[in-house]
Design an enzyme around this catalytic site. Structure first.
Site, mmCIF file in Angstrom:
data_model
loop_
_atom_site.group_PDB
_atom_site.id
_atom_site.type_symbol
_atom_site.label_atom_id
_atom_site.label_comp_id
_atom_site.label_asym_id
_atom_site.label_seq_id
_atom_site.Cartn_x
_atom_site.Cartn_y
_atom_site.Cartn_z
ATOM 1 N N HIS A 121 1.774 4.401 -2.888
ATOM 2 C CA HIS A 121 1.884 6.044 -3.152
ATOM 3 C C HIS A 121 2.990 6.857 -3.289
ATOM 4 C CE1 HIS A 121 -1.994 6.320 -0.269
ATOM 5 N NE2 HIS A 121 -0.985 5.298 0.434
ATOM 6 N N GLU B 205 -6.156 7.119 -1.555
ATOM 7 C CA GLU B 205 -5.577 6.341 -0.204
ATOM 8 C C GLU B 205 -7.128 4.886 -0.703
ATOM 9 O OE1 GLU B 205 -3.555 5.927 2.342
ATOM 10 O OE2 GLU B 205 -3.419 7.014 1.612
ATOM 11 N N HIS C 134 0.705 -1.914 0.380
ATOM 12 C CA HIS C 134 0.104 -0.273 0.323
ATOM 13 C C HIS C 134 0.837 0.794 0.230
ATOM 14 C CE1 HIS C 134 -3.288 2.766 0.775
ATOM 15 N NE2 HIS C 134 -2.295 2.877 2.111
ATOM 16 N N GLU C 135 1.901 1.613 0.487
ATOM 17 C CA GLU C 135 2.958 2.343 1.395
ATOM 18 C C GLU C 135 3.360 2.392 -0.561
ATOM 19 O OE1 GLU C 135 2.162 4.860 3.268
ATOM 20 O OE2 GLU C 135 1.011 2.956 4.047
#
Length: 328
Positions: A150, A235, A146-147
């Site tokens: 980003h 997100e 997930h990070e």
């Protein structure tokens, strides 16, 4: 002092205040007029304003990123100290279109992970040490993915630029409206003193001043809401990308639930905690993250579309707002 003498003194004060405010308003208006007269052609002017807004936003982003890393209560982790951690991140980075980030481990005593920077330098992935005690290996991998999503989308930069440009536009509007604000403020104060009611701000000039100031504040709020809305969408996109890369949306959903439960206090003074839940619409609009419930529900639907999976733990009955600037 007699009433007549007080009214006379108040009138003198009112006239003096009006003179001061109008002088300041005229000075600012003359300065803006000089700047406008010396302006280049309209296309060049628009290009300069755009460059100034972009430059300001970019500088704010770079300085903010450097400040976050400088204020970390942790250290950068070299490969020899945590080879397994580096192998996990290397594997994910190889599956994604992202340069390998620098790794930092913190001791914030709150389970979290977030990404800062991005682009050619790879950015940085910051992990709190408590995550390794709280999450299973597949869940940690999902949070890392997930990070990295980003960083892959350069989300921090995009959101910072959108926020910075919006604030720059509101700032320009405020500068243009400054002479009117000063004049209305002086007229409101002067009329109140002349009427013998120095604290009264119910007159027409005061109402006009509040309306103009309110419009500028509304522009600032709108710019903030647009940036926060963009952040919440990113997100969701990062959740989707992590689920795609790992092939395990359930792992990310379980990780989000575990982090939520670990950071939501259950003791009697929880209403005073910075991590308290909220049902206020305005607070949700201003949040950088969508609610955990909403994210988990989307991941559950994705998992069901993929086929039979492990059970995702149920969440609290109330919606939980996203937490601040840290990105999970």
């Amino acid at each position: 002092m007699s009433r007549l003498a007080f009214r006379a003194a108040a009138a003198v004060v009112g006239v003096a205040l009006l003179a001061v405010y109008l002088t300041a308003a005229l000075f600012v208006a003359d300065l803006l007029r000089v700047l406008w007269a010396a302006r280049p052609d309209l296309p060049v002017l628009l290009a300069l304003l755009a460059a100034a807004a972009l430059g300001s936003a970019y500088l704010s982003y770079r300085l903010g990123t450097a400040q976050i890393l400088a204020n970390l209560e942790g250290d950068r982790v070299p490969r020899e100290r945590a080879p397994d951690l580096h192998r996990r991140v290397d594997s994910l980075a190889a599956r994604m279109d992202v340069a390998r980030p620098k790794l930092y481990v913190t001791d914030a005593r709150a389970p979290n992970a977030f990404a800062v920077g991005g682009g050619a330098d790879g950015g940085a992935l910051v992990i709190d040490r408590s995550l390794f005690r709280l999450l299973a290996p597949r869940e940690i991998e999902a949070i890392f993915a997930h990070e990295l999503a980003h960083l892959e989308g350069n989300d921090g930069f995009a959101i910072a630029m959108a926020d910075g440009i919006g604030r720059s536009l509101v700032g320009i509007a405020t500068v243009v409206a400054l002479p009117a604000l000063l004049a209305l403020s002086g007229l409101a104060a002067a009329s109140a003193w002349i009427r013998g009611r120095p604290g009264d701000r119910s007159g027409p000039f005061a109402r006009l001043h509040r309306a103009l100031a309110g419009a500028l504040f509304a522009g600032f709020v709108l710019a903030t809401l647009v940036a926060r809305s963009r952040s919440r969408k990113r997100e969701f996109a990062a959740d989707d990308r992590a689920a795609e890369v790992t092939g395990d949306p359930v792992a990310l959903a379980r990780a989000l639930r575990r982090i939520e439960r670990a950071t939501d206090p259950t003791w009697s003074f929880a209403p005073f905690s910075t991590h308290k839940r909220t049902d206020e619409a305005v607070e949700r609009w201003l949040s950088t993250h969508p609610s955990t419930d909403e994210r988990v529900e989307r991941l559950r639907e994705r998992a069901e579309a993929q086929g039979p999976t492990r059970r995702i733990p149920a969440g609290p009955s109330r919606t939980t707002a996203g937490r601040g600037r840290a990105r999970r």
